[in-house]
Design a protein around this motif. Structure first.
Motif, PDB file in Angstrom:
ATOM      1  N   ASP A  82     -15.359 -13.523   9.284  1.00 38.32           N
ATOM      2  CA  ASP A  82     -15.359 -13.954  10.647  1.00 38.32           C
ATOM      3  C   ASP A  82     -14.095 -13.265  11.134  1.00 38.32           C
ATOM      4  OD1 ASP A  82     -13.251 -15.511  10.137  1.00 38.32           O
ATOM      5  OD2 ASP A  82     -14.099 -17.294  10.420  1.00 38.32           O
ATOM      6  N   GLY A  83     -14.119 -13.257  12.407  1.00 34.35           N
ATOM      7  CA  GLY A  83     -12.976 -12.348  13.193  1.00 34.35           C
ATOM      8  C   GLY A  83     -11.538 -13.020  12.837  1.00 34.35           C
ATOM      9  N   GLU A  84     -11.427 -14.310  12.587  1.00 33.96           N
ATOM     10  CA  GLU A  84     -10.176 -14.882  12.144  1.00 33.96           C
ATOM     11  C   GLU A  84      -9.440 -14.698  10.825  1.00 33.96           C
ATOM     12  OE1 GLU A  84     -10.248 -19.004  13.009  1.00 33.96           O
ATOM     13  OE2 GLU A  84     -11.205 -18.794  14.796  1.00 33.96           O
ATOM     14  N   TYR A  85     -10.346 -14.354  10.059  1.00 31.12           N
ATOM     15  CA  TYR A  85      -9.701 -14.113   8.424  1.00 31.12           C
ATOM     16  C   TYR A  85      -9.088 -12.926   8.467  1.00 31.12           C
ATOM     17  CZ  TYR A  85     -10.388 -14.786   3.453  1.00 31.12           C
ATOM     18  OH  TYR A  85      -9.795 -14.955   2.068  1.00 31.12           O
ATOM     19  N   PRO A  86      -7.660 -13.251   7.786  1.00 32.19           N
ATOM     20  CA  PRO A  86      -6.578 -11.787   7.657  1.00 32.19           C
ATOM     21  C   PRO A  86      -7.419 -10.551   6.930  1.00 32.19           C
ATOM     22  CG  PRO A  86      -5.952 -14.008   6.665  1.00 32.19           C
ATOM     23  CD  PRO A  86      -7.369 -14.198   7.342  1.00 32.19           C
ATOM     24  N   SER A  87      -7.200  -9.508   7.733  1.00 28.62           N
ATOM     25  CA  SER A  87      -7.799  -8.439   6.699  1.00 28.62           C
ATOM     26  C   SER A  87      -6.994  -7.930   5.678  1.00 28.62           C
ATOM     27  CB  SER A  87      -7.943  -7.308   7.925  1.00 28.62           C
ATOM     28  OG  SER A  87      -6.598  -7.032   8.340  1.00 28.62           O
ATOM     29  N   ARG A  88      -5.726  -8.160   5.755  1.00 28.12           N
ATOM     30  CA  ARG A  88      -4.869  -7.742   4.590  1.00 28.12           C
ATOM     31  C   ARG A  88      -5.527  -8.696   3.253  1.00 28.12           C
ATOM     32  NH1 ARG A  88      -1.211  -9.867   1.380  1.00 28.12           N
ATOM     33  NH2 ARG A  88      -0.968 -11.565   2.834  1.00 28.12           N
ATOM     34  N   VAL A  89      -5.859  -9.942   3.351  1.00 30.75           N
ATOM     35  CA  VAL A  89      -6.410 -10.543   2.358  1.00 30.75           C
ATOM     36  C   VAL A  89      -7.831 -10.048   1.866  1.00 30.75           C
ATOM     37  CG1 VAL A  89      -6.988 -13.141   1.552  1.00 30.75           C
ATOM     38  CG2 VAL A  89      -5.183 -12.663   3.180  1.00 30.75           C
ATOM     39  N   CYS A  90      -8.452  -9.769   2.805  1.00 30.86           N
ATOM     40  CA  CYS A  90      -9.776  -9.036   2.641  1.00 30.86           C
ATOM     41  C   CYS A  90      -9.737  -7.563   1.378  1.00 30.86           C
ATOM     42  CB  CYS A  90     -10.420  -8.748   3.909  1.00 30.86           C
ATOM     43  SG  CYS A  90     -11.288 -10.143   4.524  1.00 30.86           S
ATOM     44  N   PHE A  91      -8.567  -7.129   1.979  1.00 24.98           N
ATOM     45  CA  PHE A  91      -8.373  -5.759   1.313  1.00 24.98           C
ATOM     46  C   PHE A  91      -7.814  -6.002  -0.211  1.00 24.98           C
ATOM     47  CE2 PHE A  91      -8.891  -3.801   5.517  1.00 24.98           C
ATOM     48  CZ  PHE A  91      -9.972  -2.882   5.058  1.00 24.98           C
ATOM     49  N   THR A  92      -7.063  -7.014  -0.294  1.00 25.87           N
ATOM     50  CA  THR A  92      -6.600  -7.559  -1.665  1.00 25.87           C
ATOM     51  C   THR A  92      -7.783  -7.927  -2.460  1.00 25.87           C
ATOM     52  OG1 THR A  92      -4.445  -8.123  -0.573  1.00 25.87           O
ATOM     53  CG2 THR A  92      -4.913  -8.959  -2.720  1.00 25.87           C
ATOM     54  N   LEU A  93      -8.660  -8.687  -1.701  1.00 23.95           N
ATOM     55  CA  LEU A  93      -9.640  -9.180  -2.671  1.00 23.95           C
ATOM     56  C   LEU A  93     -10.511  -7.923  -3.082  1.00 23.95           C
ATOM     57  CD1 LEU A  93     -12.138 -11.351  -3.424  1.00 23.95           C
ATOM     58  CD2 LEU A  93     -12.600 -11.370  -0.934  1.00 23.95           C
ATOM     59  N   LEU A  94     -10.871  -7.176  -2.132  1.00 20.84           N
ATOM     60  CA  LEU A  94     -11.747  -5.713  -2.466  1.00 20.84           C
ATOM     61  C   LEU A  94     -11.084  -4.865  -3.624  1.00 20.84           C
ATOM     62  CD1 LEU A  94     -12.886  -4.659   1.106  1.00 20.84           C
ATOM     63  CD2 LEU A  94     -14.124  -5.774  -0.645  1.00 20.84           C
ATOM     64  N   ASP A  95      -9.489  -4.942  -3.622  1.00 21.48           N
ATOM     65  CA  ASP A  95      -8.942  -4.064  -4.787  1.00 21.48           C
ATOM     66  C   ASP A  95      -9.288  -4.836  -6.027  1.00 21.48           C
ATOM     67  OD1 ASP A  95      -7.916  -2.079  -3.393  1.00 21.48           O
ATOM     68  OD2 ASP A  95      -6.117  -3.167  -2.797  1.00 21.48           O
ATOM     69  N   LYS A  96      -9.072  -6.370  -6.206  1.00 25.38           N
ATOM     70  CA  LYS A  96      -9.246  -7.071  -7.137  1.00 25.38           C
ATOM     71  C   LYS A  96     -10.832  -6.891  -7.731  1.00 25.38           C
ATOM     72  CE  LYS A  96      -5.718 -10.555  -6.634  1.00 25.38           C
ATOM     73  NZ  LYS A  96      -5.555 -12.156  -6.605  1.00 25.38           N
ATOM     74  N   VAL A  97     -11.767  -7.027  -6.831  1.00 21.95           N
ATOM     75  CA  VAL A  97     -13.253  -7.119  -7.368  1.00 21.95           C
ATOM     76  C   VAL A  97     -13.511  -5.555  -7.933  1.00 21.95           C
ATOM     77  CG1 VAL A  97     -15.262  -7.183  -6.313  1.00 21.95           C
ATOM     78  CG2 VAL A  97     -13.955  -8.844  -5.992  1.00 21.95           C
ATOM     79  N   LEU A  98     -13.108  -4.475  -7.476  1.00 20.48           N
ATOM     80  CA  LEU A  98     -13.225  -3.133  -7.599  1.00 20.48           C
ATOM     81  C   LEU A  98     -12.653  -2.961  -8.928  1.00 20.48           C
ATOM     82  CD1 LEU A  98     -13.331  -1.107  -4.531  1.00 20.48           C
ATOM     83  CD2 LEU A  98     -15.393  -1.983  -5.911  1.00 20.48           C
ATOM     84  N   GLU A  99     -11.438  -3.280  -9.264  1.00 22.41           N
ATOM     85  CA  GLU A  99     -10.694  -3.082 -10.515  1.00 22.41           C
ATOM     86  C   GLU A  99     -11.364  -3.854 -11.511  1.00 22.41           C
ATOM     87  OE1 GLU A  99      -8.123  -1.064 -12.971  1.00 22.41           O
ATOM     88  OE2 GLU A  99      -8.235  -0.852 -10.541  1.00 22.41           O
ATOM     89  N   GLU A 100     -11.675  -5.042 -11.483  1.00 26.24           N
ATOM     90  CA  GLU A 100     -12.274  -5.674 -12.388  1.00 26.24           C
ATOM     91  C   GLU A 100     -13.678  -5.106 -13.028  1.00 26.24           C
ATOM     92  OE1 GLU A 100     -13.925 -10.137 -12.566  1.00 26.24           O
ATOM     93  OE2 GLU A 100     -11.693 -10.019 -12.578  1.00 26.24           O
ATOM     94  N   PHE A 101     -14.545  -4.799 -11.614  1.00 21.96           N
ATOM     95  CA  PHE A 101     -15.887  -4.559 -12.024  1.00 21.96           C
ATOM     96  C   PHE A 101     -15.989  -3.227 -12.643  1.00 21.96           C
ATOM     97  CE2 PHE A 101     -19.811  -2.388 -10.653  1.00 21.96           C
ATOM     98  CZ  PHE A 101     -20.648  -3.388 -10.712  1.00 21.96           C
ATOM     99  N   SER A 102     -14.832  -2.262 -12.302  1.00 23.64           N
ATOM    100  CA  SER A 102     -15.026  -0.999 -13.191  1.00 23.64           C
ATOM    101  C   SER A 102     -14.692  -1.168 -14.487  1.00 23.64           C
ATOM    102  CB  SER A 102     -13.980  -0.044 -12.429  1.00 23.64           C
ATOM    103  OG  SER A 102     -12.702  -0.426 -12.422  1.00 23.64           O
ATOM    104  N   ARG A 103     -13.749  -2.181 -14.954  1.00 24.62           N
ATOM    105  CA  ARG A 103     -13.356  -2.386 -16.260  1.00 24.62           C
ATOM    106  C   ARG A 103     -14.457  -2.962 -16.881  1.00 24.62           C
ATOM    107  NH1 ARG A 103      -8.315  -4.645 -14.316  1.00 24.62           N
ATOM    108  NH2 ARG A 103      -9.188  -6.643 -14.824  1.00 24.62           N
ATOM    109  N   GLN A 104     -15.327  -3.690 -16.527  1.00 25.16           N
ATOM    110  CA  GLN A 104     -16.318  -4.618 -17.199  1.00 25.16           C
ATOM    111  C   GLN A 104     -17.796  -3.995 -16.841  1.00 25.16           C
ATOM    112  OE1 GLN A 104     -16.696  -8.630 -15.788  1.00 25.16           O
ATOM    113  NE2 GLN A 104     -14.507  -9.187 -16.101  1.00 25.16           N
TER     114      GLN A 104
END
Length: 198
Positions: A82-104
Motif C-alpha cells: 500500500d502507499g504507506e509502506y516505506p519504500s526503503r524497507v521494500c527494497f531491502t526485502l527485494l535485495d534479501k529475497v533475490l540474494e537468497e533465491f540466487s543461492r538456492q
C-alpha cells in the motif's frame, strides 16, 4: 501498512518468466481474491518486462505501490504494497529475497522455471515477517523508537508549561544555576526579545 504480493521473476529477452510468488490477500473478500491475485501477477510481470536490467523503481498503480528490482543477471523481484509502506524497507526485502533465491535456485532453471518446478519456500515467510516493517527492518525499528522518545519529550515539556510555570520563573528558582548563568539567561532573553518586535 501492508504488503500484498512478493514475486520473483526472470527477465528474458522477449518476456519475463514468473518463478515464484507469495500473496497476502486476507484484506480482500473471498470472491475478489482470485481476480486480485491474477491482477498482481500480471502487474508484476509487466513491470519486470518494462524495467531495464540493473534498475530499481517504484510504480504507483491506483492506491498501490509496486517496487521492482531487476539485477544485472536478469533476476528480478516485485513487491506490491500500500502507499504507506516505506519504500526503503521494500527494497531491502527485494535485495534479501533475490540474494537468497540466487543461492538456492540454479541460474540454469531461471529461464524455463515455473512456480510448480522451482523449489524455494521462503517467500511466504518473508511476506509474513515484513508485514510489520518496524519488526523486520532494524533501521525502521530504531526510527520508530526515536519518534516515540521525541513525542514523550515534547509531551513532557508541554505538560510543564501547561501547569502555569514559565521558564523564567524556573530559572529564578533554580538552585543549580549560578548567578552568572542566570545573568546570561536574562541577557539572552533581552537580546532575543528585541528581535521579536520587528
Amino acid at each position: 501498512m501492508k504488503l500484498f504480493s512478493l514475486s520473483v521473476l526472470y527477465k528474458g529477452t522477449t518476456k519475463s518468466n514468473l518463478l515464484k510468488a507469495a500473496y497476502d490477500l486476507s484484506s480482500f473478500s473471498f470472491f475478489q481474491k482470485s481476480s486480485v491475485q491474477e491482477f498482481m501477477t500480471f502487474t508484476s510481470d509487466l513491470i519486470v518486462q518494462r524495467s531495464s536490467i540493473g534498475s530499481r523503481a517504484s510504480v504507483k498503480e491506483q492506491e498501490y505501490l509496486c517496487h521492482v528490482y531487476v539485477r544485472n543477471d536478469s533476476l528480478g523481484a516485485v513487491v506490491i504494497a500500500d502507499g504507506e509502506y516505506p519504500s526503503r524497507v521494500c527494497f531491502t526485502l527485494l535485495d534479501k529475497v533475490l540474494e537468497e533465491f540466487s543461492r538456492q535456485v540454479s541460474s540454469i532453471d531461471w529461464p524455463s522455471g515455473s512456480p510448480a518446478t522451482v523449489h524455494y519456500t521462503a517467500l511466504d515467510s518473508y511476506l509474513a515477517k515484513y508485514q510489520n516493517p518496524r519488526e523486520a527492518d532494524a533501521m525502521s525499528k530504531v526510527q520508530a523508537e526515536l519518534d516515540e522518545t521525541k513525542i514523550i519529550l515534547h509531551n513532557t515539556m508541554e505538560s510543564l508549561l501547561e501547569r502555569g510555570e514559565k521558564l523564567d520563573d524556573l530559572v529564578q528558582k533554580s538552585e543549580h544555576l549560578g548567578n552568572q548563568s542566570k545573568a546570561f539567561y536574562k541577557t539572552a532573553r533581552k537580546q532575543n526579545s528585541c528581535c521579536e518586535v520587528m
